[in-house]
Design an enzyme around this catalytic site. Structure first.
Site, PDB file in Angstrom:
ATOM      1  N   GLU A  82       0.104  -1.256   5.587  1.00 18.48           N
ATOM      2  CA  GLU A  82       1.182  -0.759   6.526  1.00 18.48           C
ATOM      3  C   GLU A  82       0.841   0.476   6.903  1.00 18.48           C
ATOM      4  O   GLU A  82       1.314   1.046   8.008  1.00 18.48           O
ATOM      5  CB  GLU A  82       2.144  -1.230   5.831  1.00 18.48           C
ATOM      6  CG  GLU A  82       3.697  -0.939   6.937  1.00 18.48           C
ATOM      7  CD  GLU A  82       4.101   0.196   6.955  1.00 18.48           C
ATOM      8  OE1 GLU A  82       5.226   0.394   7.775  1.00 18.48           O
ATOM      9  OE2 GLU A  82       3.696   1.194   6.238  1.00 18.48           O
ATOM     10  N   ASP A 124       1.091  -1.329   0.037  1.00 15.07           N
ATOM     11  CA  ASP A 124      -0.022   0.025   0.030  1.00 15.07           C
ATOM     12  C   ASP A 124       0.757   1.329   0.053  1.00 15.07           C
ATOM     13  O   ASP A 124       2.068   1.178   0.407  1.00 15.07           O
ATOM     14  CB  ASP A 124      -0.928   0.084   1.284  1.00 15.07           C
ATOM     15  CG  ASP A 124      -0.276  -0.112   2.578  1.00 15.07           C
ATOM     16  OD1 ASP A 124       0.847  -0.884   2.727  1.00 15.07           O
ATOM     17  OD2 ASP A 124      -0.644   0.812   3.148  1.00 15.07           O
TER      18      ASP A 124
END
Length: 414
Positions: free
Chosen positions: A178, A83
């Site tokens: 994350e 991400d």
């Protein structure tokens, strides 16, 4: 074009921005688009045990051991997150390569007058003569952490194409979310099966990190009393001003903009509300566990002070620890993780820069889940912004560092 660059340019064009207000995991479905691609590429390059977790978005794979019979080595894991940050859009990323950077400013977008300025980015001086990947100034680049993803994929591809290289079993893991703090919420540590691991989620070439903040997330609830301002005397309690008063009780020198290195802080990140009620999202950070607990206690004490002044229930604190300093799990018993990373860098004539992380990584939480996991460089800089860039030579060297680490562990833990 090198393998790692080719992969990186492909991955950054896939929008994988995570989104903290979401109540799903992963927080955005589009992160799975990259996960599916990575799983497909791992299968095509010949990796074993390739698994895409369709529910949670994780990708797992194995590069099998090539050790001769009778030899053993620990199972090593390499992990990166898919991400990108909420801070700026990761949609329609248009990467551009600046070859043989001559120094000076880099015009990212002439039409919008967006310029990566050398005087504001002194680290660019170390990139003269090298090639950089930059944005067009309207999005982030995604080097955090697609550079790490690409480097792990290039490392795996190289090992699988060269079975003559002796190495132990290598596990690969890619995580979602994350950037919003949930990266390993559903990570299958047992199934991953590594003895030790590294996250590849750092910055400049040579960075090596095994210390991070202890972290707590806090929501401050402020309850006021709304009355028509024309007849408010002696009746109104303005929650906005009460929130301001609370903030004034926190030490001004313990804010992010006033701290560096090992210094911790209190940080109000978002605020919403009105005269009747205000919510403020804070984070509390410190590398030292004792000082961290002192900061949390001081925060609560400030709330107690205002409740004593204005009445119980005026200030309410919801506080939850999110991760702790992985140094507790790395030193001293797993110091070999740092020693071998240092050796691996020196083999490429890279000077290790061991610094504390002023944040956290998936590895911090994994270390407390039983998988010791320090953090390695990627070659990316200026993450979470439109001035993000990556140095191609640094990315290529990072792949070599990963291969060196694997080779060192093939000789056993020393």
């Amino acid at each position: 074009m090198s393998s790692v660059v080719d992969k990186f340019l492909r991955y950054v064009k896939i929008d994988t921005q995570s989104w903290s207000p979401s109540d799903t995991f992963p927080s955005t479905e589009k992160q799975k688009d990259l996960g599916r691609l990575l799983a497909k590429e791992l299968q095509e390059m010949g990796a074993s045990d390739v698994r895409f977790d369709g529910q949670f978005g994780y990708v797992y794979a194995t590069v099998p051991s090539t050790l001769k019979e009778g030899k053993t080595a620990p199972v090593l894991g390499f992990i990166a997150h898919m991400d990108t940050s909420m801070a700026i859009s990761g949609k329609n990323v248009k990467p551009r390569i600046v070859e043989n950077y001559p120094g000076g400013d880099i015009v990212l977008n002439e039409a919008l007058s967006i310029v990566l300025k050398a005087d504001e980015n002194p680290e660019l001086a170390g990139c003269v003569g090298k090639s950089l990947i930059v944005t067009d100034g309207t999005t982030l680049l995604g080097a955090d952490d697609k550079a790490g993803v690409a480097e792990i994929m290039a490392m795996a591809e190289y090992l699988l194409a060269h079975p003559e290289i002796e190495h132990g079993t290598v596990r690969i893991g890619f995580t979602p979310d994350e950037e919003v703090g949930g990266g390993v919420d559903h990570f299958d540590v047992e199934g991953f099966g590594a003895d030790y691991a590294y996250t590849v989620d750092g910055g400049a070439l040579g960075e090596l990190e095994y210390e991070n903040f202890n972290a707590s997330d806090v929501v401050l609830h402020v309850n006021g009393c709304s009355v028509h301002p024309g007849s408010a005397k002696g009746k109104m309690r303005n929650a906005i001003l009460l929130a301001q008063e609370f903030q004034s009780l926190l030490p001004a020198h313990e804010a992010p903009e006033a701290t560096e290195g090992y210094e911790g802080f209190y940080h109000p990140g978002t605020i919403q509300g009105n005269v009747e009620h205000v919510d403020v999202d804070y984070i509390i950070r410190d590398h030292d566990r004792e000082k961290f607990e002192e900061k949390k206690a001081f925060f609560r004490k400030a709330a107690e002070f205002l409740n004593a002044k204005y009445g119980d229930g005026t200030i309410m604190v919801d506080m939850k620890d999110s991760y702790y300093n992985m140094k507790e799990k790395i030193l001293p018993e797993n110091a070999h993780l740092i020693d071998n990373a240092v050796k691996a860098m020196e083999m490429e004539e890279v000077s290790p820069q061991i610094i504390p992380i002023r944040g956290g990584t998936d590895g911090a939480r994994l270390s407390f889940m039983g998988l010791p996991c320090p953090n390695l460089c990627t070659g990316g800089q200026n993450c979470h912004g439109k001035f993000e860039y990556a140095c191609i030579e640094s990315m290529e060297t990072t792949v070599k560092i990963l291969l060196n680490i694997i080779s060192l562990y093939a000789e056993g833990i020393k």
